[in-house]
Enzyme design. Structure first.
Site, short mmCIF file in Angstrom:
data_model
loop_
_atom_site.label_atom_id
_atom_site.label_comp_id
_atom_site.label_asym_id
_atom_site.label_seq_id
_atom_site.Cartn_x
_atom_site.Cartn_y
_atom_site.Cartn_z
CG HIS A 1 11.09 20.57 39.33
ND1 HIS A 1 10.74 21.84 39.75
CD2 HIS A 1 9.95 20.04 38.82
CE1 HIS A 1 9.45 22.03 39.52
NE2 HIS A 1 8.95 20.95 38.94
CG HIS B 1 5.82 16.94 38.12
ND1 HIS B 1 4.99 17.58 39.02
CD2 HIS B 1 6.60 17.91 37.58
CE1 HIS B 1 5.25 18.88 39.02
NE2 HIS B 1 6.22 19.11 38.15
CE LYS C 1 7.19 24.20 42.53
NZ LYS C 1 6.96 23.19 41.51
CG HIS D 1 5.25 27.22 39.01
ND1 HIS D 1 5.21 26.10 38.21
CD2 HIS D 1 4.86 28.26 38.22
CE1 HIS D 1 4.82 26.45 36.98
NE2 HIS D 1 4.58 27.76 36.97
CG HIS E 1 10.02 25.10 36.32
ND1 HIS E 1 9.49 26.35 36.49
CD2 HIS E 1 9.18 24.26 36.97
CE1 HIS E 1 8.39 26.26 37.20
NE2 HIS E 1 8.18 25.01 37.51
CG ASP F 1 8.72 20.93 35.45
OD1 ASP F 1 8.06 20.26 36.27
OD2 ASP F 1 8.27 21.96 34.91
O1 DOR Z 1 4.21 21.93 32.61
C1 DOR Z 1 4.07 21.69 33.80
N1 DOR Z 1 3.55 20.53 34.23
N2 DOR Z 1 4.42 22.63 34.69
C2 DOR Z 1 4.17 22.50 36.01
O2 DOR Z 1 4.49 23.39 36.75
C3 DOR Z 1 3.46 21.31 36.51
C4 DOR Z 1 3.61 20.17 35.59
C5 DOR Z 1 2.67 19.04 35.90
O3 DOR Z 1 2.49 18.69 37.07
O4 DOR Z 1 2.13 18.46 34.95
ZN ZN Z 2 7.16 20.93 37.95
#
Ligand code: DOR
Ligand code: ZN
Length: 335
Positions: free
Chosen positions: A13, A15, A95, A134, A168, A240
């Site tokens: 997971h 970003h 997702k 989520h 998460h 995450d």
């Molecule tokens: O804290 C987070 N940041 N939780 C999420 O679900 C998305 C993520 C983000 O994309 O910054």
């Molecule tokens: Zn995330």
């Protein structure tokens, strides 16, 4: 010197963002991981075959070697079976975000009407496309994940052949759900194996520890540690890691997201060693994910050494978790 070797570590997971941010941070994950499940919450989110393919190419172009596999995802919408068939070879999962629940989730699902979602979720079951979720309601912030458990139950029982990943997880309630339904799995971040709410707002407010879902209570932390440290076969590591520019975090409206990718393996070594469970780390950071998703990453060996490593204060314009603090483990070599 004490060392610990990890084979094909996977971040299930992650970003990676886009543009300059992608170029700055993707190499950090590619350095220490074999691959990562890449989240689709760009602006606008990834919802077409063309967007998935183009984003994957931008990720590959941003990393300096071929040892890193971006496992792509689509942003959940009620897609047709024909569309899903056309995209199935390009993605590892879809997702689902509840609308507005976190960063860039405005186009998410606004009501969990199972009949409306049925054609898509049945097609995903038939095509063996996992659903990553989520799992938070719009309730009181500390209760959002626990309140979502009834939705997980509804999804798990209505679509018994759909693989559902509770992303998460942060609560004992979610840990307790794992063994209730065969088709439920979970990812756990490294920061949720270390933080409670106290680490976010218990003293001075710590913007770099603030994320969604927010860290919970000590008993929740204990429950997460118990399944991670035993490498419960239905849990996998997913960082995450969610980078935001420093000025978006150190701001009166702090963006949610903890940036942990470059220090995740070092921290995991530290935690698993502390509880005398280093032997289970391989399953938690790779083997379980390979079994759950049926993936087989290219060979990569990451050797960690037990020696002090001081975390940088910043990577490009992103402040990492535990900036400037010393860890006991460092990455020594990658093969
Ligand atoms: O804290 C987070 N940041 N939780 C999420 O679900 C998305 C993520 C983000 O994309 O910054
Ligand atoms: Zn995330």
């Amino acid at each position: 010197m004490k060392t610990h070797t990890l084979l094909m570590p996977l971040d299930m997971h992650l970003h990676l963002r886009d543009g300059i941010m992608l170029e700055n941070i993707a190499p950090l994950s590619a350095f220490s991981f074999s691959g990562a499940v890449v989240m689709p919450n760009l602006v606008p989110p990834i919802t077409t075959l063309e967007e998935v393919k183009a984003y994957k190419q931008r990720i590959i172009a941003a990393v300096p070697n071929d040892y890193f596999e971006p496992y792509m995802t689509l942003f959940y919408k009620n897609y047709s079976k024909a569309f899903l068939k056309s995209v199935v070879e390009e993605i590892i999962a879809i997702k689902l975000y509840p609308a507005g629940i976190t960063t860039n989730s405005e186009g998410g699902v606004s009501s969990f009407d199972i009949e409306e979602m049925r054609p898509t979720l049945e097609a995903m079951s038939e095509l063996n496309i996992p659903l990553c979720v989520h799992g938070e309601t719009d309730g009181f912030v500390m209760d959002r994940e626990a309140e979502f458990m009834s939705i997980y139950e509804l999804l798990a029982t209505s679509f018994p052949n759909l693989k559902i990943i509770m992303e998460h997880i942060t609560t004992k309630a979610a840990v307790d759900m794992l063994d209730k339904h065969d088709n439920l799995y979970a990812t756990i971040t490294v920061h949720h194996l270390l933080f409670t709410l106290d680490d976010v707002v218990g003293g001075m407010m710590m913007p770099h520890n603030f994320c969604k879902p927010i860290a919970k209570r000590p008993e929740d932390l204990d429950a997460l540690l118990s399944v991670a440290l035993e490498a419960h076969p239905k849990v996998m590591f997913g960082s995450d890691s969610a980078p935001h520019p420093q000025d978006k975090k150190e701001n009166c409206g702090c963006a949610a997201g903890v940036f942990s990718a470059p220090i995740a393996l070092q921290l995991l070594c530290e935690i698993f060693e502390q509880y005398d469970r280093l032997d289970n780390l391989q399953a938690f950071v790779s083997d379980n994910a390979q079994n759950i998703y049926g993936i087989c990453p290219e060979f990569k060996e990451v050797i960690l050494e037990k020696r002090p490593f001081v975390i940088p204060n910043i990577y490009a314009n992103v402040v990492p978790m535990y900036a400037e603090q010393a860890l006991n483990w460092a990455i020594a070599d990658i093969e």
